[in-house]
Design a protein around this motif. Structure first.
Motif, PDB file in Angstrom:
ATOM      1  N   PRO A 181       0.818  -1.224   0.000  1.00 42.08           N
ATOM      2  CA  PRO A 181       0.000   0.000   0.000  1.00 42.08           C
ATOM      3  C   PRO A 181       0.850   1.272   0.000  1.00 42.08           C
ATOM      4  CG  PRO A 181      -0.874  -1.591   1.568  1.00 42.08           C
ATOM      5  CD  PRO A 181       0.442  -2.138   1.093  1.00 42.08           C
ATOM      6  N   VAL A 182       0.437   2.217  -0.817  1.00 46.68           N
ATOM      7  CA  VAL A 182       1.065   3.538  -0.807  1.00 46.68           C
ATOM      8  C   VAL A 182       0.566   4.271   0.431  1.00 46.68           C
ATOM      9  CG1 VAL A 182       1.149   5.774  -1.982  1.00 46.68           C
ATOM     10  CG2 VAL A 182       1.374   3.663  -3.297  1.00 46.68           C
ATOM     11  N   THR A 183       1.467   4.879   1.172  1.00 47.42           N
ATOM     12  CA  THR A 183       1.093   5.584   2.400  1.00 47.42           C
ATOM     13  C   THR A 183       1.123   7.099   2.243  1.00 47.42           C
ATOM     14  OG1 THR A 183       3.389   5.465   3.189  1.00 47.42           O
ATOM     15  CG2 THR A 183       1.892   3.693   3.867  1.00 47.42           C
ATOM     16  N   LYS A 184       1.785   7.576   1.168  1.00 45.56           N
ATOM     17  CA  LYS A 184       1.883   9.027   0.947  1.00 45.56           C
ATOM     18  C   LYS A 184       2.275   9.278  -0.506  1.00 45.56           C
ATOM     19  CE  LYS A 184       4.269  13.123   2.756  1.00 45.56           C
ATOM     20  NZ  LYS A 184       5.331  13.582   3.691  1.00 45.56           N
ATOM     21  N   GLY A 185       1.687  10.310  -1.109  1.00 43.55           N
ATOM     22  CA  GLY A 185       2.078  10.710  -2.445  1.00 43.55           C
ATOM     23  C   GLY A 185       1.459   9.861  -3.540  1.00 43.55           C
ATOM     24  N   LYS A 186       2.113   9.851  -4.701  1.00 43.50           N
ATOM     25  CA  LYS A 186       1.601   9.143  -5.872  1.00 43.50           C
ATOM     26  C   LYS A 186       2.716   8.329  -6.527  1.00 43.50           C
ATOM     27  CE  LYS A 186      -1.257  11.338  -8.559  1.00 43.50           C
ATOM     28  NZ  LYS A 186      -1.773  12.305  -9.583  1.00 43.50           N
ATOM     29  N   ARG A 187       2.461   7.045  -6.681  1.00 47.25           N
ATOM     30  CA  ARG A 187       3.392   6.122  -7.354  1.00 47.25           C
ATOM     31  C   ARG A 187       2.920   5.926  -8.792  1.00 47.25           C
ATOM     32  NH1 ARG A 187       3.586   0.440  -8.556  1.00 47.25           N
ATOM     33  NH2 ARG A 187       5.592  -0.545  -8.084  1.00 47.25           N
ATOM     34  N   ARG A 188       3.778   6.263  -9.751  1.00 48.55           N
ATOM     35  CA  ARG A 188       3.423   6.154 -11.168  1.00 48.55           C
ATOM     36  C   ARG A 188       4.408   5.213 -11.858  1.00 48.55           C
ATOM     37  NH1 ARG A 188       4.258  11.382 -13.605  1.00 48.55           N
ATOM     38  NH2 ARG A 188       5.782  11.702 -11.951  1.00 48.55           N
ATOM     39  N   VAL A 189       3.884   4.233 -12.577  1.00 46.17           N
ATOM     40  CA  VAL A 189       4.723   3.257 -13.281  1.00 46.17           C
ATOM     41  C   VAL A 189       4.093   2.899 -14.621  1.00 46.17           C
ATOM     42  CG1 VAL A 189       5.694   2.206 -11.179  1.00 46.17           C
ATOM     43  CG2 VAL A 189       3.595   1.276 -12.170  1.00 46.17           C
ATOM     44  N   VAL A 190       4.921   2.377 -15.507  1.00 41.06           N
ATOM     45  CA  VAL A 190       4.433   1.712 -16.715  1.00 41.06           C
ATOM     46  C   VAL A 190       4.818   0.246 -16.584  1.00 41.06           C
ATOM     47  CG1 VAL A 190       4.740   1.434 -19.210  1.00 41.06           C
ATOM     48  CG2 VAL A 190       4.516   3.714 -18.230  1.00 41.06           C
ATOM     49  N   VAL A 191       3.840  -0.636 -16.783  1.00 42.85           N
ATOM     50  CA  VAL A 191       4.106  -2.065 -16.712  1.00 42.85           C
ATOM     51  C   VAL A 191       3.811  -2.699 -18.073  1.00 42.85           C
ATOM     52  CG1 VAL A 191       3.639  -2.184 -14.247  1.00 42.85           C
ATOM     53  CG2 VAL A 191       1.801  -2.669 -15.862  1.00 42.85           C
ATOM     54  N   GLY A 192       4.500  -3.811 -18.347  1.00 43.20           N
ATOM     55  CA  GLY A 192       4.270  -4.490 -19.613  1.00 43.20           C
ATOM     56  C   GLY A 192       4.778  -5.918 -19.556  1.00 43.20           C
ATOM     57  N   TRP A 193       4.519  -6.661 -20.634  1.00 44.79           N
ATOM     58  CA  TRP A 193       4.812  -8.093 -20.646  1.00 44.79           C
ATOM     59  C   TRP A 193       5.294  -8.531 -22.010  1.00 44.79           C
ATOM     60  CZ3 TRP A 193       0.281  -5.601 -19.470  1.00 44.79           C
ATOM     61  CH2 TRP A 193      -0.002  -5.457 -18.112  1.00 44.79           C
ATOM     62  N   GLY A 194       6.408  -9.271 -22.017  1.00 45.26           N
ATOM     63  CA  GLY A 194       6.841  -9.962 -23.219  1.00 45.26           C
ATOM     64  C   GLY A 194       6.028 -11.229 -23.362  1.00 45.26           C
ATOM     65  N   GLU A 195       5.404 -11.437 -24.521  1.00 38.16           N
ATOM     66  CA  GLU A 195       4.476 -12.536 -24.706  1.00 38.16           C
ATOM     67  C   GLU A 195       4.906 -13.443 -25.854  1.00 38.16           C
ATOM     68  OE1 GLU A 195       0.743 -10.609 -25.385  1.00 38.16           O
ATOM     69  OE2 GLU A 195       0.554  -9.927 -23.310  1.00 38.16           O
ATOM     70  N   GLY A 196       4.695 -14.739 -25.668  1.00 39.59           N
ATOM     71  CA  GLY A 196       5.070 -15.695 -26.710  1.00 39.59           C
ATOM     72  C   GLY A 196       4.254 -16.962 -26.606  1.00 39.59           C
ATOM     73  N   LEU A 197       4.479 -17.851 -27.567  1.00 36.36           N
ATOM     74  CA  LEU A 197       3.766 -19.115 -27.621  1.00 36.36           C
ATOM     75  C   LEU A 197       4.047 -19.978 -26.401  1.00 36.36           C
ATOM     76  CD1 LEU A 197       4.285 -20.079 -31.363  1.00 36.36           C
ATOM     77  CD2 LEU A 197       2.172 -19.233 -30.320  1.00 36.36           C
ATOM     78  N   ILE A 198       3.060 -20.701 -25.951  1.00 31.09           N
ATOM     79  CA  ILE A 198       3.235 -21.660 -24.869  1.00 31.09           C
ATOM     80  C   ILE A 198       3.985 -22.859 -25.421  1.00 31.09           C
ATOM     81  CG2 ILE A 198       2.065 -23.155 -23.217  1.00 31.09           C
ATOM     82  CD1 ILE A 198      -0.272 -21.148 -23.310  1.00 31.09           C
ATOM     83  N   LEU A 199       5.131 -23.159 -24.855  1.00 28.51           N
ATOM     84  CA  LEU A 199       5.962 -24.265 -25.355  1.00 28.51           C
ATOM     85  C   LEU A 199       5.870 -25.471 -24.441  1.00 28.51           C
ATOM     86  CD1 LEU A 199       9.090 -22.185 -26.415  1.00 28.51           C
ATOM     87  CD2 LEU A 199       7.204 -22.969 -27.844  1.00 28.51           C
TER      88      LEU A 199
END
Length: 199
Positions: A181-199
């Motif tokens: 949990p954030v307790t003060k202020g603002k946390r800003r992020v960019v999230v992402g995922w490398g995706e591929g075939l299930i092997l």
């Protein structure tokens, strides 16, 4: 013997856990400022959790998000995607060597006081593909918020990291992780995922 290395070496890893990558100031302020400029023209929505009803989802996750796919800004977005994905690919090739085709839509996330994301994994199957590599890119400076650490759990051990502006944390998508949990202020992020075939 390698004659020419086109991607460059993996930046220094500051992680305590052998399967996570923590890079400090890997991204310069230009790319972060471009993300902020793009987001200034977008609406945020309440974050959701796949396969959960609203009541349980609210307990598991609280934040505002934007999926970075606005067609009106495609020419502006593509250099951002290119810059981030190249660095994530370098990290993957130096750490895990997962075989993946590309990336899903990046997600911008804002966490304010009380916002969090409980223990979860990112690895989900989408039309025969799965998320293999996950990353979080810091947009906020560390001084802009308190709490909001990215935590990882393996066996009995837990490791927590604060993400600063230009920092990136990357990890296999099957790893159990959370945002405290954030307790003060603002946390800003960019999230992402490398995706591929299930092997």
């Amino acid at each position: 013997m390698t004659f020419f290395l086109d991607l460059g070496p993996i930046p220094n890893n500051n992680a305590r856990h052998p399967l996570t990558y923590v890079g400090r100031k890997v991204f310069d302020d230009k790319i972060i400022s471009d993300i902020e400029e793009y987001i200034s023209h977008q609406e945020l929505e309440k974050a959701k959790v796949l396969h959960m009803n609203r009541k349980d989802a609210d307990k598991a996750r609280s934040s505002k998000v934007h999926w970075m796919k606005d067609e009106n800004y495609k020419d502006f977005l593509m250099p951002i995607y290119d810059h981030i994905s190249r660095k994530v690919r370098i990290i993957n090739d130096g750490m895990w060597r997962y075989n993946y085709n590309g990336y899903g839509i990046f997600q911008y996330s804002e966490y304010t006081k009380g916002d969090h994301f409980s223990w979860h994994v990112d690895q989900i199957e989408i039309k025969g593909e799965t998320r293999k590599v996950s990353f979080s890119l810091g947009i906020s400076d560390e001084s802009e918020y308190e709490g909001g650490d990215l935590g990882f759990k393996s066996a009995e051990e837990e490791d927590y990291y604060k993400i600063g502006r230009g920092d990136i944390i990357a990890f296999p998508s099957w790893m159990l992780h959370k945002v405290t949990p954030v307790t003060k202020g603002k946390r800003r992020v960019v999230v992402g995922w490398g995706e591929g075939l299930i092997l």
